[in-house]
Design a protein around this motif. Structure first.
Motif, PDB file in Angstrom:
ATOM      1  N   UNK B  91       0.815  -1.224   0.000  1.00  0.00           N
ATOM      2  CA  UNK B  91       0.000   0.000   0.000  1.00  0.00           C
ATOM      3  C   UNK B  91       0.845   1.268   0.000  1.00  0.00           C
ATOM      4  N   UNK B  92       2.105   1.150  -0.355  1.00  0.00           N
ATOM      5  CA  UNK B  92       2.955   2.323  -0.511  1.00  0.00           C
ATOM      6  C   UNK B  92       4.061   1.969  -1.496  1.00  0.00           C
ATOM      7  N   UNK B  93       4.608   3.002  -2.166  1.00  0.00           N
ATOM      8  CA  UNK B  93       5.760   2.713  -3.025  1.00  0.00           C
ATOM      9  C   UNK B  93       6.942   3.562  -2.596  1.00  0.00           C
ATOM     10  N   UNK B  94       6.958   3.966  -1.336  1.00  0.00           N
ATOM     11  CA  UNK B  94       8.152   4.609  -0.797  1.00  0.00           C
ATOM     12  C   UNK B  94       9.222   3.542  -0.600  1.00  0.00           C
ATOM     13  N   UNK B  95      10.344   3.649  -1.292  1.00  0.00           N
ATOM     14  CA  UNK B  95      11.356   2.578  -1.181  1.00  0.00           C
ATOM     15  C   UNK B  95      11.869   2.393   0.247  1.00  0.00           C
ATOM     16  N   UNK B  96      11.773   3.456   1.070  1.00  0.00           N
ATOM     17  CA  UNK B  96      12.259   3.329   2.448  1.00  0.00           C
ATOM     18  C   UNK B  96      11.303   2.512   3.319  1.00  0.00           C
ATOM     19  N   UNK B  97      10.038   2.473   2.909  1.00  0.00           N
ATOM     20  CA  UNK B  97       9.052   1.774   3.749  1.00  0.00           C
ATOM     21  C   UNK B  97       8.849   0.341   3.321  1.00  0.00           C
ATOM     22  N   UNK B  98       9.361  -0.039   2.172  1.00  0.00           N
ATOM     23  CA  UNK B  98       9.265  -1.433   1.724  1.00  0.00           C
ATOM     24  C   UNK B  98      10.470  -2.166   2.309  1.00  0.00           C
TER      25      UNK B  98
END
Lengths: 168, 103
Positions: B91-98
């Motif tokens: 549910x996100x595409x922030x590379x830091x949160x994956x």
């Protein structure tokens, strides 16, 4: 005269790239990429690569950018509501410094290099015929391999996007 | 057309590559990273085409640039498909949160 036009398009490409770097709106960044790619296509014309310039416009501006805009639309959480695709720039000073150091390093290498260029610039005519000849004779194997690669990419992306809808 | 020296092209290429590097490492959005990647590939293509100018009979630079163009398009298509899957999963595409693999 040509030099002025060259500087104009080079400035356009670089300014649009800087705009991508500093904007917070991802949609605007995509449009900045559009301007930058157009500038690069103009630079191809100055380097006597007319076919590549047209291919650049058709492939990047016509294909890749539409794909990117679709990607932006499909990956937004609908809760934000407003038509504003916000994206944060993380840790900007450090990474700008890294990129700046990279640029200075590249310039240093460029200006200290002594390129052994095989000859002066000649032919003013279109390179299309020569490109086609080379693709069909000396570069036939990479040409075929890239055709197979395109087929694999087509089926692979289609499969991934298709399954995505079903899993939901 | 003979007036523009090859160094001018190389400087523009270096500038675009550095900006692309900055974009790819700064944006907190996977699609922003892809924009930076495209910029870097274009910068490399400028260099290839600029050197190909001095090789009007073989034109290996332009042919190589053509192949780079096609591979870049393949890369962006695959990457966007992966980004869509990642978005469905996280549910996100922030590379830091994956970061589920992070220990």
């Amino acid at each position: 005269m040509e030099l002025i036009a060259f500087y104009f398009f080079a400035g356009l490409a670089v300014a649009a790239a800087l705009f991508i770097l500093f904007t917070r709106n991802l949609m605007y960044a995509a449009f900045g990429l559009f301007m930058s790619l157009l500038g690069v296509a103009a630079l191809y014309v100055f380097a006597m690569a007319d076919f590549l310039a047209v291919a650049q416009i058709m492939i990047y501006v016509g294909g890749v950018l539409v794909l990117l805009v679709f990607g932006i639309m499909l990956t937004q959480a609908s809760r934000s509501g407003a038509n504003y695709v916000r994206v944060e720039n993380g840790n900007l000073p450090v990474r700008l410094t890294v990129a700046g150091v990279m640029f200075v390093l590249l310039l240093k290498v460029l200006f200290s290099a002594d390129f052994a260029l095989s000859g002066p610039v000649e032919s003013q005519k279109s390179t299309l015929k020569q490109l086609g000849m080379h693709l069909m004779t000396t570069h036939l194997l990479p040409f075929e391999i890239i055709a197979v690669l395109l087929l694999a990419v087509l089926t692979g992306t289609g499969y991934m996007a298709y399954n995505r809808i079903r899993i939901r | 057309m003979n007036t523009i020296p090859v160094t001018h092209f190389l400087v523009v290429g270096a500038a675009l590559f550095s900006i692309g590097l900055a974009v790819a490492s700064t944006k907190k959005n996977a699609i922003g990273v892809l924009l930076g990647l495209e910029l870097m590939l274009n910068a490399v293509n400028i260099n290839l085409v600029a050197f190909s100018r001095h090789d009007p009979h073989l034109m290996q630079g332009q042919l190589f640039a053509l192949f780079v163009l096609v591979v870049a398009v393949c890369e962006i298509a695959i990457a966007l498909a992966i980004v869509l899957r990642v978005f469905d999963h996280y549910k996100t595409i922030d590379p830091d949160k994956v970061n589920r693999l992070q220990g």
